[in-house]
Scaffold this motif. Structure first.
Motif, PDB file in Angstrom:
ATOM      1  N   VAL A   1       0.845  -1.197   0.000  1.00  0.00           N
ATOM      2  CA  VAL A   1       0.000   0.000   0.000  1.00  0.00           C
ATOM      3  C   VAL A   1       0.883   1.252   0.000  1.00  0.00           C
ATOM      4  O   VAL A   1       0.662   2.203  -0.754  1.00  0.00           O
ATOM      5  N   ASN A   2       1.928   1.211   0.821  1.00  0.00           N
ATOM      6  CA  ASN A   2       2.839   2.357   0.873  1.00  0.00           C
ATOM      7  C   ASN A   2       3.538   2.579  -0.470  1.00  0.00           C
ATOM      8  O   ASN A   2       3.739   3.704  -0.904  1.00  0.00           O
ATOM      9  N   TRP A   3       3.941   1.455  -1.082  1.00  0.00           N
ATOM     10  CA  TRP A   3       4.580   1.565  -2.404  1.00  0.00           C
ATOM     11  C   TRP A   3       3.612   2.216  -3.407  1.00  0.00           C
ATOM     12  O   TRP A   3       3.989   3.113  -4.156  1.00  0.00           O
ATOM     13  N   ALA A   4       2.384   1.731  -3.385  1.00  0.00           N
ATOM     14  CA  ALA A   4       1.385   2.278  -4.304  1.00  0.00           C
ATOM     15  C   ALA A   4       1.222   3.776  -4.058  1.00  0.00           C
ATOM     16  O   ALA A   4       1.140   4.575  -4.999  1.00  0.00           O
ATOM     17  N   PHE A   5       1.195   4.163  -2.783  1.00  0.00           N
ATOM     18  CA  PHE A   5       1.075   5.596  -2.478  1.00  0.00           C
ATOM     19  C   PHE A   5       2.305   6.360  -2.997  1.00  0.00           C
ATOM     20  O   PHE A   5       2.181   7.430  -3.598  1.00  0.00           O
TER      21      PHE A   5
END
Ligand code: SF4
Ligand code: SF4
Ligand code: SF4
Ligand code: SF4
Ligand code: SF4
Ligand code: SF4
Lengths: 761, 761
Positions: free
Chosen positions: A312-316
């Motif tokens: 999720v952090n990567w996507a953000f």
């Protein structure tokens, strides 16, 4: 694997199976693993999941199949056992025991005895390893767990786990082509599907590996903002572009998901800094941690389980705006704030080739054209999913691969075509000058003048595009020019390949293109063997290495490709090893790209085929020791320096200790295994390898003017050694040297200039 | 040539003719020249014959045809006119005038005006040449003579002149194949004829050019025993093996034909010495006379007419016994007492390649195996008649030609095959030792020990053969060995080709074979262009040369093949130019052959494609000036020297004067013509060519340890120049140099040895 009472000679894919084992649990969501498993067959899964997790996480299709076909379903937590017994991430012994226990291909007791005996082979190396293996084997037997399959699995339809890729994939292509072929179902694709995906001309969309999210790492790095010194080296070394520094501004920071920890960026006020890992793209090679100056504090490897949230952090992080690069240009730090336009390739975990390609795309990716030789880089570069990708402006490398034997010529053709088009465009621009506004005229003249210059080409191109956007309606000529705006920026032509191509099969062509004087840049990723086709010996293979067709260790010297090409004079040549010297790599890439003629960069490439005894984790050490021992020499030969009256040859590492070559060799099975077979022969070849290294170094030192210094150091070292042995060696060598001018040629030039000046008076 | 009112685009052989001219009168006996000439057509013959001679010498078939078809028959003595007007042997202007006068392809007056204007093109070079041409043209008109054909010619059958070849040819093959194809009647050969001549496996008998007796020379050398100093240099340089020294003993001398003049051989009592020319094989290039230290006295060119009797002398010389070579081994004189096993090839008159091949066959021909690249040497080496021949013992080179791109590999294969057979034989010999007599045993052991040694291999082989001849009946093993006696002598593998092969198309393979370490010898005959296929530029073409694809003069530097290959270390490399230094050529060939690894010899090759303004006659000067100016560097790089603690690199000419490169270039149209097109551009390229030469020389000098000496000389020369200009240049360069040790590496080695010795005490 197939077993039978008589030998099985024909090769075919197995369609009905008795036994399936999955060593990597992320695969359960990617492949239809137990397709073809017979009713009553065995399925063994390496996992930490208990029944509850299994029920929740397994795809419903799999659960139904297991329940409906009376599959005997076993789990084992091999990673846990490996950790407990000190075997780190090596689970193969454990899974082997489980296999023999369950598969019944031979009486288990017999098999177990053989396995135990086999473990003794490590005795020579270390008794501890033997113990660890034996313990792991015992624990493996204990750790096997038969899953009591709930009847409910037979009817399960709820809780359908979508393929991970589906959630992130944007393109039809990924769904219809990449996913299908990755699941080994490519043979079911219809021609119409290929046509629908625009594949009739052989081209594919860029950046599709980003949708694969293979999730194959058992462990991934975890970042700790408290300890990080923001050096960006973790990012530099990652072969898979799976760890990167991101800069976050205040607004963005306010929208960040929980757990998106940051620290103040030390280079510039108001920006926050974060190292973000893409846990689903990481391969778990561990190189980032090895490279980290704060290894274990700022970065450490932890199990993938529990880190899924990082996706999720990567996507953000992918949604963050591109900031102007705040670091000093030409530095390691700066290079890593640029988005790699080569990500998540299918190269081996820890591959030594991909960091070079990744870095090049960070430096020049928006205007690169690449011709790629057959070999590893052709396979991970363009089979199926494509690692080459684009930046925010949709600019990215144009990549293609022709044949093994014509890669240099192919790249030359790409360059010629682009040259021809841009020179025609320049003529059109000059002709249209009278129809331009004064400002555009100045811009256009400047553009034509710098037609072949790399530096500033992007800025000039954008300005031209901008002004023409408003003026191109004014005349058909300007309109025609505007239509060719993709040609405004100067492309940079690269030719990639391995040593099998550059030293052997494609050498004739490479030599021809270098002689042509064309402004192309050639990257030779030298892993000193044909890795992709099965480890055949190449002319880049050094003496004493074991390879196909050199089973007893190669007896001849490694070819000196760089020295050969330098004889042309007007060619930029460098030897680099990014694991040993990142800055030298950046410099060489930069100089090569700017040089307006052929450039050849020969890059030391750690590779799984080297068989590092300590694992690919030590790839950076391999490169460092290669350089420190003088086995691999770092240099840059830049003809531009000659024009400035300087020596074109620069040795970038001048203190090799050839006494260490043997130690270096003995860290790798390609050399080390020879010692076990025939020690005397091996030592002779190691000796030759060391001598060859020294000879090469001397050759370069002679050119760079460092030969005297080097010989003096050697003589001193010998004298010291003798002195230590209590022998007084009277030598006036040092005094003699002192009186000598350093570079006789330079002295002569100086005298000649003096004479000329005198003549002019 | 075909003429018409509209352009003629299609290519075909002409079958019916209006006009036939024969510029070389020896052809009348070789070809059916006027076949297809229409009734009433014109036949023009360049000859000194009057009607009486014509009646006597023309083939009766030709005479009949002329008479029966009302052929208008003209003669002209063009050679005489050329001599009278100072045009030496250039008859083309004269024959041109005759053509336009007789052929009526355009009004003659118009044509004549054009020809006169055309002659003015020599004005820049020399007004004398213009005058000579104009005079020759006028005389040509006067010299045209219409033959009043006697009616008797129509019935002539007596006095049939046999083809010259018929008298000397020994083999069916020559009659049925060579003569037929030489007469352009090859397409009339039946398959059965090919089968009958054993051509189904593609092999041909050796030595068939000796039967051709082409007799194409208009002038041939005449020897004068009074003035000759017995240096044998005429023989050394002859590209066609048509002039040779012969040794005659008393008995033979008594049987010699009249006119077979001799002189006492100065090296040994009782032997007589004679230089014998094969006037029918000589091409009239004149190089022998150019090479003769007593040019004009011991040797001079005279018309072929009147020298026909020499063919009897040549035939007698062929019957002389082979004497043991009385000259000191390794000298020019000694080399020429050996029979060339390469004679009378169809190479261009004066070709610079063939003297190298000829010399090699004199040195090693009895045990040579040759793989030949496509190019001139493949054409004259094996198309139709074969110049490779055998000695008295029927020993001679085995020659073959594969493809342009795989010649090195092909030769490597020949070598491997022979290696394998001989090593197997050596094993058999060792196994059979117990079955041999003591003497044979010793011999056999010695033979096995020296299996791979060139020196003495012929003697060892003959001894083995001799002893086995009497012992081989004793056991099946010995008999099996005796059957392989053709393998006793160590063969020497050669790989021949031009620069198009070695620098370009076959370079990848050449590099690979050099890297393999195989004991092969590679001769690169470097004429710096693809001569055989139409003059395309190669990577051996130097800057400023005009070639196909480099119409404006080549702008890039010549590739340094030798320096590239030297980087392998364990390879013998030499650059030679026999026209400049015969002894260095002999030395290089000898060292290369003895070196037990790959050897590469790059030979400067004057060629008609260079367009020497003074004619091919100046080919030896071309080579000399190439070396004197530093355009071509002579060196030998011998790794064996390194093993002896010496510098492996030897520069064989150390005083190049780069100021002379331009003069050198301007003797040849390949460079000189550029000056006429664009003088400034030409001068820039000439300058580059000179700089390139210096750079190469410096590269070699750096390796050989001569760099300092060379730079010092340059600085001195500059200082002298300035001093001559009245400029005082204070330079302490000389003093500085004096204090420096000559070779730093050697000094260091010396110091190291000293230290080692001290350590041992
Ligand atoms: S473990 Fe390897 S793949 Fe994963 S982020 Fe680190 S360097 Fe990249
Ligand atoms: S290598 Fe370590 S210290 Fe450097 S940026 Fe990465 S995590 Fe931080
Ligand atoms: S075989 Fe070596 S070079 Fe090829 S992808 Fe794997 S690690 Fe990289
Ligand atoms: S003229 Fe030429 S071909 Fe004739 S003998 Fe002399 S060198 Fe040989
Ligand atoms: S070159 Fe002249 S002097 Fe020498 S052998 Fe020949 S004819 Fe005699
Ligand atoms: S073209 Fe040149 S190299 Fe070829 S045969 Fe003629 S002279 Fe010799």
């Amino acid at each position: 694997m197939r077993f039978g009472d008589s030998p099985i000679n024909s090769e075919y894919m197995t369609a009905t199976l008795d036994f399936v084992a999955c060593h990597n649990m992320t695969y359960v969501r990617k492949y239809n693993l137990i397709k073809g498993l017979k009713a009553g067959g065995v399925f063994l899964l390496n996992t930490s999941w208990d029944l509850e997790h299994l029920s929740k996480n397994l795809p419903s299709e799999m659960k139904r199949y297991i329940a409906e076909n009376n599959i005997r379903f076993y789990t084992i937590d091999a990673m846990k056992i490996a950790h407990e017994t000190g075997m780190e991430r090596r689970i193969n012994t454990i899974m082997q025991v489980a296999f023999f226990k369950l598969a019944h291909v031979m009486p288990f007791d017999e098999a177990y005895e053989i396995l135990k005996k086999d473990a003794q082979k490590y005795a020579k190396k270390s008794p501890t390893i033997v113990e660890q293996n034996l313990k792991a084997m015992a624990l493996a037997l204990n750790g096997l767990h038969e899953v009591i399959v709930p009847e409910s699995w037979a009817e399960t339809t709820e809780n359908v786990i979508e393929a991970v890729t589906k959630e992130t994939a944007r393109k039809k292509y990924v769904f219809e082509i990449v996913n299908k072929t990755n699941a080994f179902e490519g043979d079911e694709l219809s021609v119409q599907t290929l046509v629908d995906n625009g594949m009739t001309f052989g081209d594919e969309p860029l950046g599709t590996t980003a949708s694969e999210k293979r999730g194959i790492a058992l462990e991934v790095p975890e970042w700790n903002a408290q300890a990080c010194i923001q050096c960006n080296e973790c990012s530099f070394v990652c072969p898979h572009a799976a760890i990167r520094p991101f800069l976050v501004d205040e607004d963005e920071w306010n929208q960040a998901p929980e757990g998106f920890h940051v620290m103040d960026y030390k280079g510039s006020d108001g920006l926050k800094y974060r190292i973000q890992v893409s846990v689903e793209d990481c391969t778990g090679c561990g190189l980032c941690v090895e490279a980290c100056p704060k290894k274990g504090e700022a970065l450490k490897m932890i199990p993938y389980e529990g880190q899924e949230k990082e996706s999720v952090n990567w996507a953000f992080a992918q949604t963050l705006k591109t900031k102007e690069n705040p670091a000093r240009p030409g530095t390691i730090v700066a290079s890593q704030f640029e988005k790699p336009l080569f990500e998540f390739s299918g190269a081996c975990s820890g591959c030594g080739e991909t960091p070079y390609i990744k870095l090049l795309t960070q430096m020049f990716g928006d205007r690169m054209m690449i011709s790629n030789a057959t070999g590893c880089s052709a396979i991970y570069g363009g089979t199926q999913a494509t690692p080459y990708t684009t930046n925010e402006q949709e600019q990215g490398p144009a990549w293609s691969n022709s044949l093994f034997e014509d890669n240099a010529e192919y790249g030359y053709g790409m360059w010629l075509a682009s040259q021809t088009r841009r020179q025609k465009l320049a003529a059109e621009v000059l002709e249209a000058l009278p129809e331009m506004s004064d400002d555009l005229q100045n811009l256009a003249k400047d553009w034509v003048e710098h037609l072949e210059d790399s530096e500033g080409t992007r800025a000039r191109a954008e300005k031209m595009k901008g002004m023409l956007a408003s003026e191109h309606f004014n005349s058909p000529k300007l309109d025609a020019i505007y239509k060719q705006k993709d040609q405004f920026v100067k492309p940079t032509q690269w030719i990639f390949g391995g040593d099998g191509w550059a030293y052997d099969i494609g050498f004739g062509g490479l030599d021809h293109i270098v002689a042509s004087g064309a402004d192309v840049n050639i990257l030779v990723m030298d892993n000193e063997v044909y890795a992709n086709t099965g480890g055949q010996v190449s002319k880049a293979t050094p003496a004493s290495a074991i390879a196909q067709f050199a089973a007893g260790g190669k007896s001849s010297t490694k070819k000196d490709l760089g020295a050969m090409l330098m004889t042309y004079g007007e060619v930029y040549v460098a030897q680099i090893a990014s694991g040993a010297n990142m800055m030298q790599t950046i410099r060489a890439f930069d100089e090569a790209e700017k040089f307006k003629g052929p450039s050849v960069i020969i890059a030391y490439t750690p590779c799984i085929s080297h068989g590092l005894y300590g694992g690919i984790l030590l790839a950076l050490d391999e490169a460092k020791e290669a350089v420190n021992s003088g086995y691999w020499q770092l240099y840059r030969y830049n003809p531009l320096l000659e024009d400035l009256g300087k020596n074109p040859m620069i040795l970038d590492f001048k203190k090799p200790d050839f006494g260490k070559v043997r130690d270096f060799l003995l860290t790798q099975s390609r050399f080390g295994n020879l010692l076990k077979v025939d020690a005397e022969h091996a030592e002779n070849l190691y000796d030759k390898a060391a001598k060859d290294s020294r000879k090469r170094f001397m050759r370069y030192a002679r050119l760079s003017g460092d030969l005297d210094k080097f010989l003096e150091r050697e003589a001193k070292a010998l004298a010291k050694k003798n002195a230590d042995l209590g022998i007084s060696t009277e030598t006036n060598l040092k005094k003699e040297r002192k009186t000598r001018p350093v570079d006789p040629e330079r002295e002569a030039r100086r005298a000649a200039r003096k004479a000329e000046r005198a003549a002019k008076k």
